[in-house]
Design a protein around this motif. Structure first.
Motif, PDB file in Angstrom:
ATOM      1  N   LEU A 218      45.537 -81.160  66.366  1.00 19.22           N
ATOM      2  CA  LEU A 218      45.411 -80.316  65.178  1.00 19.22           C
ATOM      3  C   LEU A 218      46.734 -80.155  64.445  1.00 19.22           C
ATOM      4  CD1 LEU A 218      43.165 -77.244  65.956  1.00 19.22           C
ATOM      5  CD2 LEU A 218      42.893 -78.891  64.118  1.00 19.22           C
ATOM      6  N   GLY A 219      47.842 -80.176  65.172  1.00 20.46           N
ATOM      7  CA  GLY A 219      49.147 -80.038  64.549  1.00 20.46           C
ATOM      8  C   GLY A 219      49.411 -81.210  63.612  1.00 20.46           C
ATOM      9  N   VAL A 220      49.129 -82.415  64.102  1.00 14.06           N
ATOM     10  CA  VAL A 220      49.303 -83.616  63.297  1.00 14.06           C
ATOM     11  C   VAL A 220      48.385 -83.552  62.075  1.00 14.06           C
ATOM     12  CG1 VAL A 220      48.847 -86.103  63.274  1.00 14.06           C
ATOM     13  CG2 VAL A 220      50.078 -85.082  65.183  1.00 14.06           C
ATOM     14  N   SER A 222      47.263 -80.932  60.550  1.00 14.68           N
ATOM     15  CA  SER A 222      47.692 -79.949  59.562  1.00 14.68           C
ATOM     16  C   SER A 222      48.942 -80.413  58.830  1.00 14.68           C
ATOM     17  CB  SER A 222      47.935 -78.593  60.220  1.00 14.68           C
ATOM     18  OG  SER A 222      49.099 -78.643  61.008  1.00 14.68           O
ATOM     19  N   TYR A 223      49.763 -81.210  59.511  1.00 10.35           N
ATOM     20  CA  TYR A 223      50.991 -81.675  58.880  1.00 10.35           C
ATOM     21  C   TYR A 223      50.693 -82.707  57.805  1.00 10.35           C
ATOM     22  CZ  TYR A 223      55.823 -83.238  58.466  1.00 10.35           C
ATOM     23  OH  TYR A 223      57.068 -83.536  57.995  1.00 10.35           O
TER      24      TYR A 223
END
Lengths: 324, 321
Positions: A218-220, A222-223
């Motif tokens: 999810l971090g990737v 969102s980035y």
């Protein structure tokens, strides 16, 4: 002005027949990899497909690439049905929509030099005369931050981060409008991952490229992407703008994914028990009910539909409250 | 965890001035570490940093003639570097457990899961076939495998990746080891399963009052599961200390650089560390991080900084601020 629609998916379904047990045996059932997926992608969009393994992310992209047909529903590229493109349109589609494989090294012919790997799509689509090829290859390598000498190397001489960059350069070689990428940063070291992510982000922002990015991170997502679609067992359970979804997840699965994501300064929690069930012979009702901390009787009886609410689409009978 | 008792207890594992050479290349260069009973330590860094090599050296899997070991590795005061293979076999799987990254590759595809869990029980604890089987069922229950009696006869390929990793944990913990080594135990798994498996390992390690060394590349995960963190770069430990402090306020430029590469939910800007880890046969003379370091001066390129104690941690840098 409304941006041009690139892809429209209308209730796309993909089922696989599992074959029979023995020659005369009963059918072992059907595997429903995708069910009722509706999606619209406009020029310049960046969309992340997020979910655990087995959620149908890769199948969805394979269908959008025309690598396999949808069992039901329609996939439109622009105004045209993807399954009914004539050979010339099909070839144009192949140029305009590029794919970056998950296994970058495995997607390259080990006997070709990088120069030839990058020249292949250019030659195929007759984009440049042969005399300009060396220059164009150097330009592509420079675009992804690799020195021109790389052109003479073979894939096995490159590191994991370098080979991903070559894969991106090859996708750019066809001068595409859409790039689809399957887990293109998974398994990379954080510092190399950051380099590749920044490269992809620049391509979208400056190159005006439409991006579909498969990731379980999810971090990737969102980035890199302005929109997120969360998939669970072949169905989109929540989709909308990244900020809205991560700021206020409304589907319990989205919240579970977010909580499981490792964070500094927060204790380890495993909010979702159990594993994603087999997509063979699905139970009735909400597919997530078996793992959902919020599940009630209604969830086990009827399957929720994807409905518009709080600036995104959610498929849940009892969506989480929006925090004040 | 009672920090006071941990501090005073005799060390379980003491690594001092430990180097591992392959030919002329120093894969590990003068590494020093202390692990006390009940402590969890994370080895963090990029690929090629030597994290797995250190773990494999501890469990004695790097003992080929071409590997040169120097310095010392002590487990309960017993020197491991020159230990006879027969003696090592009594430690492995018994007092030191090991969890590999890829459970599919680590489990033997030809034996049932039950037989593989029973093996260390029979070998090290001398249990009878029947007792080992019963104990295997208990172990499978303790690692959260549903219907353990049924799964006893399953082959590894019949289980999901998460379930295979649970089987590995059951094998590693079968003999109640004092030290557990876990080499990237969850990097092949989904985040949701990762959280479950990490919670399980921590819960079991605490229940057995064992120590654990985790090899991880995920800094945030390291902060969540480890009491202490050792950040490794190119075969050296550059910073070591309590995980909360090391990751909240990194002192070494490399730790700081790594942290600014980590993607968090809602990250705005990632700043990659420029350049790459130098190849083993061309390590710089002085500080190995100097060519990529934003603060590097002449002294960094000339001489290797010795680890210094600062705020309860060890940092190897000429310019700690």
């Amino acid at each position: 002005m409304e941006r041009q629609t690139v892809f429209t998916l209308l209730d796309v379904e993909r089922t696989y027949e599992l074959g029979k047990a023995g020659w005369f045996g009963k059918s072992r059932g059907r595997l429903k990899a995708l069910d009722g997926v509706r999606l619209e992608l406009r020029r310049g969009d960046s969309l992340a497909l997020v979910g655990e393994s087995g959620s149908g992310k890769s199948t969805l992209v394979r269908i959008m690439l025309g690598l396999e047909p949808a069992s039901d529903g329609r996939v439109l590229y622009g105004q045209h049905d993807l399954g009914q493109l004539d050979p010339a349109a099909r070839k144009r589609f192949a140029r305009e929509v590029a794919f970056i494989y998950q296994n970058a090294r495995g997607s390259m012919n080990p006997r070709l030099r990088i120069a030839d790997i990058l020249a292949e799509p250019i030659r195929l689509h007759r984009l440049r005369p042969e005399a300009e090829m060396t220059g164009r290859v150097a330009e592509l390598l420079a675009r992804v931050g690799l020195p021109a000498e790389m052109a003479e190397r073979f894939p096995n001489e490159l590191s994991g981060g370098q080979i991903r960059r070559v894969a991106i350069a090859r996708a750019l070689a066809a001068e595409p409008q859409v790039i689809m990428a399957d887990e293109s940063v998974a398994g990379l070291d954080v510092s190399v991952q950051a380099q590749v992510l920044n490269l992809l982000r620049d391509l979208c922002r400056e190159g005006g490229i439409t991006l579909v990015f498969i990731t379980h991170d999810l971090g990737v997502a969102s980035y890199l992407c302005e929109r997120i679609a969360v998939l669970y067992l072949g169905r989109i359970v929540e989709q909308g703008p990244t900020g809205a979804i991560l700021g206020n997840p409304r589907h319990p699965y989205t919240r579970g994914l977010m909580q499981a994501f490792p964070k500094f300064g927060a204790p380890l929690t495993a909010p979702l028990k159990g594993e994603i069930p087999s997509p063979v012979n699905l139970p009735q009702g909400c597919r997530f009910a078996g793992r959902c901390p919020e599940a009630r009787d209604a969830c086990r009886e009827t399957d929720p539909v994807l409905a518009e609410q709080a600036g995104r689409q959610v498929a849940c009978h009892f969506p989480l409250e929006v925090a004040q | 965890m009672q920090t006071a008792t941990i501090q005073t207890a005799a060390p379980l594992l003491e690594v001092s001035d430990f180097s591992l050479h392959r030919g002329a290349a120093a894969v590990l260069d003068r590494v020093g570490l202390t692990l006390r009973p009940g402590e969890t330590l994370g080895l963090i860094g990029e690929s090629g940093a030597g994290k797995s090599t250190l773990a494999m050296a501890v469990i004695g899997l790097l003992r080929e003639p071409e590997v040169g070991l120097s310095g010392s590795l002590r487990f309960h005061g017993e020197e491991l570097t020159g230990l006879a293979e027969a003696r090592y076999r009594k430690l492995r799987g018994n007092r030191i457990g090991l969890i590999f990254q890829d459970a599919t590759a680590a489990l033997n595809p030809c034996y049932t899961v039950g037989a593989q869990i029973a093996e260390p029980l029979r070998r090290h604890l001398g249990l009878s076939k029947w007792d080992a089987r019963e104990r295997a069922v208990e172990l499978m229950t303790s690692v959260g495998i549903p219907e353990p009696r049924l799964r006893l006869n399953a082959y590894p390929h019949e289980l999901s990746g998460g379930m295979q990793q649970r089987v590995m944990i059951a094998i590693a913990l079968a003999c109640n080891p004092e030290l557990l080594l876990a080499d990237e135990p969850t990097s092949a798994l989904d985040v949701t399963i990762q959280a479950q498996i990490m919670e399980l390992i921590l819960e079991r390690v605490r229940a057995l009052n064992s120590s654990a060394i985790f090899v991880l590349h995920d800094l945030a995960l390291g902060a969540q599961v480890c009491d202490r963190i050792a950040v490794m770069y190119a075969g050296q430990i550059v910073e070591e200390g309590p995980s909360a402090e090391v990751l909240a306020r990194p002192l070494h430029p490399y730790t700081r650089g790594l942290k600014s590469c980590v993607v968090e939910l809602g990250s705005e800007d990632l700043q990659p560390i420029p350049g790459q880890v130098p190849p083993l046969n061309a390590m710089p003379e002085g500080c190995r991080f100097a060519p990529r370091c934003p603060k590097a001066q002449d002294v960094c390129r000339r001489e290797r900084p010795a680890p210094e104690t600062r705020d309860g941690r060890q940092v190897a840098c000429w310019f700690i601020d």
